[in-house]
Design a protein around this motif. Structure first.
Motif, PDB file in Angstrom:
ATOM      1  N   GLN A  86    -121.579  26.743  13.549  1.00  0.00           N
ATOM      2  CA  GLN A  86    -122.827  26.652  12.762  1.00  0.00           C
ATOM      3  C   GLN A  86    -123.495  28.014  13.262  1.00  0.00           C
ATOM      4  O   GLN A  86    -122.957  28.169  13.958  1.00  0.00           O
ATOM      5  CB  GLN A  86    -123.673  25.558  12.423  1.00  0.00           C
ATOM      6  CG  GLN A  86    -123.189  23.799  12.587  1.00  0.00           C
ATOM      7  CD  GLN A  86    -122.603  24.084  10.731  1.00  0.00           C
ATOM      8  OE1 GLN A  86    -122.532  24.977  10.166  1.00  0.00           O
ATOM      9  NE2 GLN A  86    -121.788  22.667  11.089  1.00  0.00           N
ATOM     10  N   SER A  88    -125.956  30.836  11.730  1.00  0.00           N
ATOM     11  CA  SER A  88    -127.151  30.543  11.296  1.00  0.00           C
ATOM     12  C   SER A  88    -127.504  31.900  12.145  1.00  0.00           C
ATOM     13  O   SER A  88    -127.511  32.530  12.292  1.00  0.00           O
ATOM     14  CB  SER A  88    -128.164  29.599  11.803  1.00  0.00           C
ATOM     15  OG  SER A  88    -128.442  29.359  13.305  1.00  0.00           O
ATOM     16  N   ALA A 132    -126.053  21.088  10.151  1.00  0.00           N
ATOM     17  CA  ALA A 132    -125.848  22.400   9.295  1.00  0.00           C
ATOM     18  C   ALA A 132    -127.554  22.534   9.354  1.00  0.00           C
ATOM     19  O   ALA A 132    -127.904  24.118   9.685  1.00  0.00           O
ATOM     20  CB  ALA A 132    -124.915  23.019   8.985  1.00  0.00           C
TER      21      ALA A 132
END
Length: 275
Positions: A86, A88, A132
């Protein structure tokens, strides 16, 4: 009467009865087959009756069902692993790429509710988006440097947030494992430069401390020497000076060989003593 006996002995009539009997046996077998179901180990059975989810959940083993009306959908309740990467952002707006592995399993007593609400694609519909979202919510609370230095704390927070999200859909979280945090090349270079600067600053600090200690040692040594001289001066008295003179004269007498010097010097002319 003879005609009827002939008809009854017709081979076609006997074949028809045999076919009917076979059909009855096949139909009975199908009915029996449709009346039972087996739920494999590590699974639970969701019962559908004419397409409607029933409140009963079947455990492992053999079960009976209504033929052609009920269908049993097996759902795995063993621990399953989902590993995903993921992207971020940290609190200081650094891009963070995270690889995380999540172990989870279905609530065995409520698989029928999960099937009714989500279906069989719960992993892509629920688990992946929840991972996520949890990561983004937690990493936004820390700087990039803190994500590394406080990794265990970050992992615990992600687990708490993810556990709450999955429990809403009767999915139980077992454990998570954050494999790594990766940052951009620019940030990695900045971190490397910072570490070099910190090492240089530490070396300079240690050098200053060493110089300071050496200077203090020199001052202490000089103070000790000065104190020793002061004490020596205090010990020198007129009597001690007179004693040292006497000791010097005695030492000279002890070393004299009994001969007078041939010449003497001073304000008067040199005189040969032998003459």
């Amino acid at each position: 009467m003879e005609k009827q006996n002939v008809v009854n002995m017709n081979p076609k009539f006997g074949a028809g009865k045999a076919v009917t009997a076979i059909l009855i046996v096949i139909l009975a077998a199908v009915l029996v087959f449709q009346s039972v179901t087996i739920v494999e180990a590590g699974h639970r059975g969701v019962v559908l009756q004419l397409g409607a989810v029933q409140p009963e959940v079947l455990d492992e083993g053999l079960h009976f069902k209504i033929p052609f009306m009920q269908t049993v959908i097996p759902m795995e309740v063993r621990v399953q692993k989902t590993e995903t990467s993921q992207t971020s952002a940290s609190r200081d707006l650094q891009t963070v790429s995270t690889t995380i592995a999540v172990n989870h399993h279905l609530d065995a007593n409520n698989v029928n509710k999960l099937y009714q609400q989500v279906g069989m694609e719960y992993s892509s519909r629920i688990v992946d988006p929840a991972i996520a979202e949890s990561l983004k919510a937690v990493t936004a609370q820390y700087t990039a440097e803190e994500l590394i230095s406080k990794r265990s704390e970050v992992s615990a927070k992600v687990k708490d947030v993810l556990k709450e999200k999955l429990s809403e859909y009767n999915i139980i979280l077992d454990e998570i494992n954050i494999r790594e945090f990766m940052f951009s090349e620019e940030y990695n270079r900045a971190i490397e430069a910072k570490q070099v600067a910190e090492q240089q600053a530490l070396k300079s600090k240690l050098d200053l401390e060493r110089i300071k200690i050496e200077k203090e040692q020199e001052i202490t040594k000089a103070q000790a020497q000065a104190e020793a001289l002061r004490l020596q001066k205090q010990e020198v008295t007129p009597e001690l000076i007179q004693l040292r003179k006497i000791e010097a004269q005695l030492e000279a007498i002890r070393k004299w060989d009994g001969k007078l010097p041939n010449v003497t010097g001073g304000a008067t002319p040199f005189i040969n003593v032998d003459q």
